[in-house]
Every structure is written in structure tokens, then in C-alpha cells.
Design an enzyme around this catalytic site. Sequence first.
Site, short mmCIF file in Angstrom:
data_model
loop_
_atom_site.label_atom_id
_atom_site.label_comp_id
_atom_site.label_asym_id
_atom_site.label_seq_id
_atom_site.Cartn_x
_atom_site.Cartn_y
_atom_site.Cartn_z
N HIS B 65 0.83 -1.21 0.00
CA HIS B 65 0.00 0.00 0.00
C HIS B 65 0.86 1.27 0.00
CE1 HIS B 65 -2.08 3.18 2.38
NE2 HIS B 65 -2.98 3.00 1.43
N GLU B 68 2.08 1.82 -3.38
CA GLU B 68 1.00 2.36 -4.23
C GLU B 68 0.97 3.89 -4.12
OE1 GLU B 68 -3.13 3.76 -3.55
OE2 GLU B 68 -3.18 1.67 -2.90
N HIS B 69 1.08 4.41 -2.89
CA HIS B 69 1.10 5.87 -2.71
C HIS B 69 2.30 6.50 -3.44
CE1 HIS B 69 -1.69 7.08 0.78
NE2 HIS B 69 -2.10 5.90 0.35
N GLU B 141 -4.39 8.07 7.31
CA GLU B 141 -5.28 7.09 6.68
C GLU B 141 -5.56 5.95 7.67
OE1 GLU B 141 -3.82 5.63 2.91
OE2 GLU B 141 -5.68 4.57 2.47
#
Lengths: 421, 424
Positions: B65, B68-69, B141
Amino acid sequence: MIQIIDLLPGVVLRCCRDSRFKQGCLSFQFMRRMDPAENHLNALLPSVLFRATENYPDIRSIGWHLDDLYNVSMGPLVRQMGDYQTVGVHARFLDDRFCLPGEKVLPGVLDFLEELLTRPLLEEGCFVPALVDSEKKNLVSFIESELNSKGAYSMGRLLNQMCRGDSYGLSRLGDKKDVAAIEPKQLYDHYQRVLRESPIEIFYVGSASPETIAEYFRTMLGAWHRDPRSLPAQTGFHGAEPGEYGEEMEVSQGKLCLAFTTPVTCYSPEFAAMQVFNCIFGAGMTSKLFLNVREKLSLCYSVFSEYHSSKGILTVGAGIDFDKEQQTRQEIFHQLELCRQGQITEEELLAAKETLTSSLRAVHDNPGAIENYYSSAAIFGSDRTPEQYMEQVQAVTLEDVARVAQSVTYHSGFFLKGVEK
Amino acid sequence: MIRTEYPRLDEVVYRETLSNGLTVQVLPRQGFSRKAVYLTVDFGSVDTRFTLEGKEYDMPPGVAHYLEHKIFEMPDDRDVSAEFAALGAFVNAYTSTDLTSYYFSCTENFPRCLELLLEFVTNLHISEDSVEKERGIIDQEIGMTEDSPGSRIYENLLTGIYVNHPVRIPILGTRESIRDITVQVLTDCHRAFYTPGNMVLSVVGDVEPEEVSRIALAVLGPERRPQGCKQKTWQEPPTAPEREISARMEIAMPMFCLGFKSAPCGKGESMMRKELIADLASRLLCGDTSQMYQRLYEEGIIDSSFGGGFEILGNGAMMVLSGDSDDPRRVREEILAEAERLCREGISQEEFLRMKRSVLGELIRSMDSFDSLCSRLYVYHLCDYDFFQFPGLFETIRPQEVLDFLQEVIREENSCLSVIYPND
């Protein structure tokens, strides 16, 4: 192309004939005023209708029937549209070409809609009290579950406060105390009034001819005893005095919500410019808020603005650490100030216009999007097509954007912050 | 490209594996403006242990993840979202337990958008500073999911269903685990998995299939590159280690998520078969036309928030049922009793056919969504199955298979009940 058919006094049918889709889409909406005297009754009504009819006396027989029709997705519809609340039924269903040879779905959907609206299961001339009670309980829990999403909850609280005195401050589903107090007889009498007096908007997207749909509804609605009353016109924002609000809860993350007002609404000539401004300012991953509040300052994961066009309200929401409230506020105001001064690059302007244009161009690619675009436009009294809207967006200049940004005034704020666990 | 027709679904799909290893799938939709494009990397949150060119790696949870950012970062202050926006396109990405997918949708400028997608996903441009800055954003997040009862309840469930499987750890990782993510960690993962041979490109819209392959080959080059080899199996007992996990949060009414652990589904047609059987089984047991649903709804034990289905995640599978209820334990008791009753009494032919018709209608209806079509294309490709073959497979499923599934899976020892109660 949308074909508009005035079926009967107070009943409009809009059809979009399109055979590219695998499913058809139908909405049937009674239009009401958003009014604290009845918004809870309207919200409860379709859920009670979906519990039992004369020929399908329980949820299982209703479900079976919809399964037999190749899984019709049919459910209650309750929308808040400016000063109006619409209530009724929404359905999506398989296009007839995918059925077994000799079978059809559409006639079954239309018949069942009629059954649902005109033959609810009654007990002594009234809705069945046990069913009304059960749906009241469900609606109350649904209203309470708004608390589960802290962002939506916080924004809801802010709008409730700043719109005291405006219908926009009312909850779409009504107040839970009012829901709990509903009597079956009261609900049934209200339904009779809804059937008799409400303007009706029907929307169909699918492969059938508009005339087929029109003929069906003409027969169905022709048998109703109707005395339609037109609704008062939509009004602009007339909310409460500005204020600062807040709450404390056991949460990890604070939610900052800010609300601004503007005289520009969906009825104004500057509407397209306002939408472009909203994109540049805070809607999406290329907006000033995203690039600065999130990417540059790492203050949050989520930050966005939203334009409530029926009332001319602009809101900003951000999820932040509790001690970052002032810093985040300052940055949001700073970014707004840059827009007001016209400090917007050509790239920002182009990106916002292209984003809006592209989403408008795609409206015709999905039955749900078609229904949503045209039936909302109709309810707000607009006949602007996506193509006309695109032209208006393309004509927006940097000066137009700065001008609408200057019309935006801060009104009220809300901050949800944590307490010791 | 290989062209396959699916007359029952009124669809055609073009497929090809390029010399560099990239799988290309195109479903043309004439007369539509929108194009949906997904570039999917076979690298998800569970893939933290792998080998690359003989070396073993054990990465911190949350790395897929985080990567991905950081993929969205471009050299020379270029902003990839702004470049897509200037083309009228919208770009985004998501990470799941099994994969990371980058996608855009556009109505015009399709070739340029596709080039841009391929370019930014396959090139990593990061610095110590930018990786550090991202930590603050991902921390927020994580904070957001901590306050989301839906995320909390599901994450708790996974820890009660699995003992060793890495799905126990949230996709985002934890506030602690993401501290160990560095430039080197991200670079190693990118080198191991962001190679054409480990990716699938899926396109739905009014496009020329050959053009998609041509652009992909031009941007990515013809060469195949070495790729990481992931640990794919974990020692898991067949039953769930915990019967119940609860927490308290600021919510109005208790929420529950009830899981039943199932054996892994494998791949290919047998996986699809099991998924279709499981879907029918969950409808029969507690779908909104089931006997039990009606009874519990009428008694007020469940409401319309109740629902669920079968989930396959990283070589694991479970049936998950969730909703709001004042009495979540009663829901589990009722479900176990109902599964037993169904296995004892069987299912009528009429009911079975009705359910099948309903599932078929729902699957076909869902094919109006370009995004759902794309996701079917890549998810099932990564499981070695051609999703569009389902109508034929579906016809061969027998009622006894559905009952056997209930008997095997819906058992107390396989279950875990995750509940979140309101604060006092």
C-alpha cells in the site's frame, strides 16, 4: 435523446431509449416539499410498501417474485433535492434479450410496481401495524447509524446548525423522535394524500419504446383519483446566523468541517464557473486543497470540497490530528484566497474543465447515471443537457473563476475532536 | 490477439501475452464514450515474503500500500494526477490483500492516457524526504480506519479466523510497521513485482484492441525481466482460533461480522465452481429470500443492513455475514441451526432453479459497469479462470453441492463472531 411525455396532469414521463445496456432502469418519484411535518412520514412510506402487498404478503414472497424476474433490484427511493423531498421506487432489471426464449422481464416489473403502489397489504383499512412498527425501528436505527461514519456525521451536524430555518437543515430521513411517534393510521392517511396530490416524475432508461412505457403508466395512473397540487418554487439559502460548533468523542482522528455560502446556485448563469472553481479549489486529486493540505503539508489523508448547488453552499471536510485544527483552517482559507486573487494556473483551469467535461460526456454510458442526471435536472426545473452544460464549462475563463471565488463567504465551522479513552 | 466470443453475454474479449510478459485484455464496447483501464500488479498486502534473484526478502507489513502511494510521484516536479486531469482523465489506485491496481477513466485522449499509466506505474522516483512525508499521510489514513467501525470489525474478524495467514495484518500495515518502510524497501518491492510479466492490463471501451498492445509494447519494451517469487501458502489449521472478538466504539447500535473459515479454493475452474456454489449456499442459508432472513427480520433480530457472501483472499476463503443487531450471538446460533436444517431437509428443485436464475440475472446486470468488467477480467485472470465462461459452468452446479458446502463450512468450530458494541 430524452423524450418527455406529459402523461396526465401532474405526471411527467421521461424516457431514454437505448439498447446498448444489459439492464433497464426505472424510477417512480412522488414529489413533496421538504417539510418537518412530513419528511419522516415520506421516508418511512416506501419501506412499509416493500413489506407486503395483497398478492405478495411477506418479504419472502416479494423476494421470490423479483428473483423469478431474473433478480430485479427494486427498492425504496428517498431523495432530498433542495426544498423538495422525493419518495418512491427505484428499479434496475435485466434487459429482455438475455431472458430465456419467450420470457420477458419488463412487463413483470411494471406490474409489480403497480401492485406495490396500489395494493399494499391492509388490516382494517390501514397499513398493518406490526409492519409499520418494524420499519419504524429499522428507520430509527438507520438514522442513528449516521454516527458510524464520523466524517458524514460531522458534516451533517454542521449543515443542520447553519441551515436552521432552511429546509436544507432537515435530515433527509426525518428526525428519529418523529419517526418513533408515527401511527399506522397517520401514515396510511398521509399515503392517500401523497397518491392524490403529489406531482409525479417517472424516468425510464432501456430498450423498450417510450410509447410502450407511456401506455402502461397512462392506464395505471388513469385509474387513480388524482388532484395534483403544484409545489412552491425552490428557494435560496436562508439559514441561521454564523457560528462555530463542535463535539467530543472517543475517536483517533479529528474531523474539521467548514461551510461557506455563495449567491451562485444551480439557477445562476455563473453555475458552470462555480463548478469549475470547486474542482480547482477542493474537488479531486488535482485540487489546491489536495495538493497543499495533503501532499505538501501532510496534514491529512482526506480533504475535499463539495458544492451544494441548490442552496449555494460550499463545504470543506478534512480528517486531521486534534492539534492541527488552526493550521488546517489557515491553509484552507489561504487556498481560497489564492483562488479569489486569480492565482490559478492555466493547467489548473484546463484540468478542472476537462475533468468536468469528461464526466458529463460519460453520463450517457450508464443507465443509473442517465437517470440521475436527467431526473435531478428535471426536479430542479432545468432542461440543460450534458452537451449544453459541457459548452458552458468550456467557456469558463480564469476571471470567471476568480469572480465566483470572491462571492464565497465563510459561514460556520464544526470540529469533532477526541476525548481520553 | 486471440478473439473470443461469448454469445450468451453478448461480449467479445481480445487477449494476448506480449513478449515482455504483460497480459493484455481488451473488451471493446462500441458506441460508448468512456474507457476504463486498469493496470494490475500481482502484488498485494500479503506478499511481504519473497525471493528475487536468489535473495530472500521479509518486508514490513503495509509495504504494498505504501508503494502504491509513492508510485504517483514523478520526476521533475511532474504531477501525474494533474497530467491525467489535463487529458480529461481521472486516475487512482487501490491495494487489496492480493493485488495493487492502478486505473484511469477517460473519454478522450485514450492513447496518451494509456502511455502515461504504463510509464508512471513502471518507474519509481522516490527520495528519503518524500518517503518520510508520506508516512504522515498514511498515519492519517490509518487513523481514519481506526475510527471506521466497518474496518475495525472486519480486521478483528480476520485475526479471529486466521492463525498464521498474513491477512491478519491490515492492508495499510500498522503505525509501527510503516516506520520500517524505507526507500530501499520500496525499491526492492518495485523491482521484484512491477515488471510486465507480473502485470495485467485490462481495457473496456470503444478502443482498437491491437492499438492497446502496440502502445504497451512501445512503452514497456520487448524484454522480459526477472521477477520476485512470493511465498504463497501459510500453515493454517482448518478451524478458526477464536469464537468471538469484541470491541467498543462510538456507534449507535451493535454491529457484527460473522465469519466461517473455508478451505482454500485453489485456482482455475474449480475455484470458480466453489465460488458459485458458495454464492448459492449463502443465498439459500440467509439471503433476503431465505426462510431464516424473513423470520429474523420479522422478529427484529436483523434489519436490511444484513448481508454477506463468500470471500477469497490470498489463498484463504471464508463466508462472511454482517449487519446491525441487538443480539449478534443469536444470529450465529440461528445460522448454525438453519444450516443443519437445510442439510437435513434438502432444497426443492423449484427453489434451486429460482436462485440460479437470480444469480445469473445479477451477474449479467453487473456487466453494465466498466469497472466491474475490468475487475472481473484481471481478478479471474490472476486465478487462471476466464470469468466469461461462467454461464456454462453455472448450469452444471447441482443442489447437493450447495448442501455439501453448507455442511462443510457452516460449523461452529469454523466460526468467529466479531462484534462492536456502542460505548457505555
